[in-house]
Design an enzyme around this catalytic site. Structure first.
Site, PDB file in Angstrom:
ATOM      1  N   ARG B  43       0.857  -1.179   0.000  1.00  0.00           N
ATOM      2  CA  ARG B  43       0.000   0.000   0.000  1.00  0.00           C
ATOM      3  C   ARG B  43       0.893   1.228   0.000  1.00  0.00           C
ATOM      4  O   ARG B  43       1.638   1.459   0.961  1.00  0.00           O
ATOM      5  CB  ARG B  43      -0.877  -0.047   1.261  1.00  0.00           C
ATOM      6  CG  ARG B  43      -1.933   1.009   1.332  1.00  0.00           C
ATOM      7  CD  ARG B  43      -2.923   0.715   2.479  1.00  0.00           C
ATOM      8  NE  ARG B  43      -4.030   1.653   2.431  1.00  0.00           N
ATOM      9  CZ  ARG B  43      -4.009   2.857   3.025  1.00  0.00           C
ATOM     10  NH1 ARG B  43      -2.976   3.225   3.736  1.00  0.00           N
ATOM     11  NH2 ARG B  43      -5.034   3.679   2.892  1.00  0.00           N
ATOM     12  N   SER B 112     -12.571  -3.789  -0.330  1.00  0.00           N
ATOM     13  CA  SER B 112     -12.928  -3.381   1.028  1.00  0.00           C
ATOM     14  C   SER B 112     -14.429  -3.185   1.138  1.00  0.00           C
ATOM     15  O   SER B 112     -15.055  -2.621   0.237  1.00  0.00           O
ATOM     16  CB  SER B 112     -12.255  -2.048   1.382  1.00  0.00           C
ATOM     17  OG  SER B 112     -10.862  -2.177   1.360  1.00  0.00           O
ATOM     18  N   LYS B 141      -5.710   4.620   9.179  1.00  0.00           N
ATOM     19  CA  LYS B 141      -6.565   5.219   8.135  1.00  0.00           C
ATOM     20  C   LYS B 141      -7.486   6.248   8.789  1.00  0.00           C
ATOM     21  O   LYS B 141      -7.926   6.077   9.918  1.00  0.00           O
ATOM     22  CB  LYS B 141      -7.406   4.157   7.418  1.00  0.00           C
ATOM     23  CG  LYS B 141      -6.684   3.504   6.252  1.00  0.00           C
ATOM     24  CD  LYS B 141      -7.613   2.564   5.532  1.00  0.00           C
ATOM     25  CE  LYS B 141      -7.924   2.998   4.105  1.00  0.00           C
ATOM     26  NZ  LYS B 141      -8.919   2.111   3.477  1.00  0.00           N
TER      27      LYS B 141
END
Lengths: 212, 212
Positions: B43, B112, B141
């Site tokens: 990521r 997700s 996040k």
């Protein structure tokens, strides 16, 4: 279907969200096409992938209707996702060789070059055209050095593929750009910053016609 | 060749450059794999395309050697460019349906979901697994709401594909995550933030074994 070898790179609009006026992105593209812009490159550096996809999809519908090719800057995923005519990559983006492989043979691959070496390599790696620049000073990209008309001419002499000049091009210097070998001129603020986009592009087209 | 249906999502490492210690990205991945991590998701939200490509290429060499699948977050172009095992997308990324089409049938697509509706749609659109979360509070996040163990359980009951729980998972809550139906647990700081990554993953693996 677009045949990439028939593309006219003449007056090549590169978008920039930061200098869009109140008319917005889609309306700006429509007006530029009405004035005679031959290619649209959608350049979005700040959007999330989903947003970029949505914008590109909308722009693709418009460019399809207008009958001009849409080229996506940097993002091969977006180019594939909206079935754009092609992809334009810079030296900081994906390697041209990989982009060529993933795009397949029918999509346009443009590669930025600021030197003869980069231009020759881009052609070797499968570029369909070279974006040569920055030719002049510009406010739209940072940290770039200028190659001038001489740099443009040298790049044109070094490759067989079309050369699209970019960087600070406007109605004052467009004639010189084409006289120095450019097959096309890419404009950002020279088009989007105009109070009348259609008229601005018509003017550029007329200047181009006066050269070739 | 990887058969995507054989993938063990058990202990799923998601990288985050911001919480890497001195050991760096590649070393962290190696240590996690030595401890028993079964999947790596790369990521990268800040890198330019060319940098992301280079990092992903290097990580792909490492995960190939380690024999674990590499999944790229968000960027289908990078996933294709390095021939990763798959792509993981969020609700803000490219639509799953488009990603599925562009990835082809053999690559893993993870999506997700923070609700049953999103999970069901993800499965319909071709997701091979659903990333359910955030299960717990997390510092990695922003702007996400938490679904809790109940939300995880509901998502698990709504889809046939494997469910990978994500969000604030650590050795304290891992047991509950698996007891509530998760097929895998994705960890960011729970692994990368550990002083001994290998040991941290071994601990997680042991907890998982104690449940199933």
């Amino acid at each position: 279907m677009l045949n990439k070898h028939d593309v006219d790179y003449g007056i090549y609009l590169v978008t920039d969200r930061k200098i869009l006026g109140r008319r917005g992105l889609v309306q700006s593209i429509i007006e530029a096409a009405q004035g005679g812009a031959t290619v649209v490159q959608l350049r979005e550096k700040e959007l999330l992938t989903g947003e970029f996809y949505s914008v590109a999809k909308r722009v693709k519908e418009v460019t399809d209707e207008l009958g001009i090719p849409l080229i996506i800057n940097d993002r091969l995923d977006i180019a594939l996702a909206v079935d754009a005519a092609g992809l334009h990559i810079g030296q900081e983006d994906m390697p041209a060789k990989i982009a060529r492989k993933l795009l397949g043979p029918h999509k346009i691959l443009g590669v930025s070059a600021s030197s003869v070496e980069e231009a020759v390599l881009a052609q070797q790696e499968g570029a369909d055209y070279v974006g040569a620049g920055a030719v002049f000073a510009t406010g739209t990209k940072e940290d770039i050095s200028f190659i001038g008309l001489e740099g443009l001419r040298k790049i044109k002499q070094s490759v067989a593929v079309p050369v699209v000049a970019i960087g600070g091009i406007n109605e004052e210097n467009l004639k010189a750009v084409f006289e120095n070998g450019a097959d096309g001129a890419a404009c950002v603020s020279g088009i989007l910053g105009a109070s009348d986009i259609k008229k601005a592009v018509e003017k550029l087209k007329n200047i181009k016609r006066s050269v070739k």
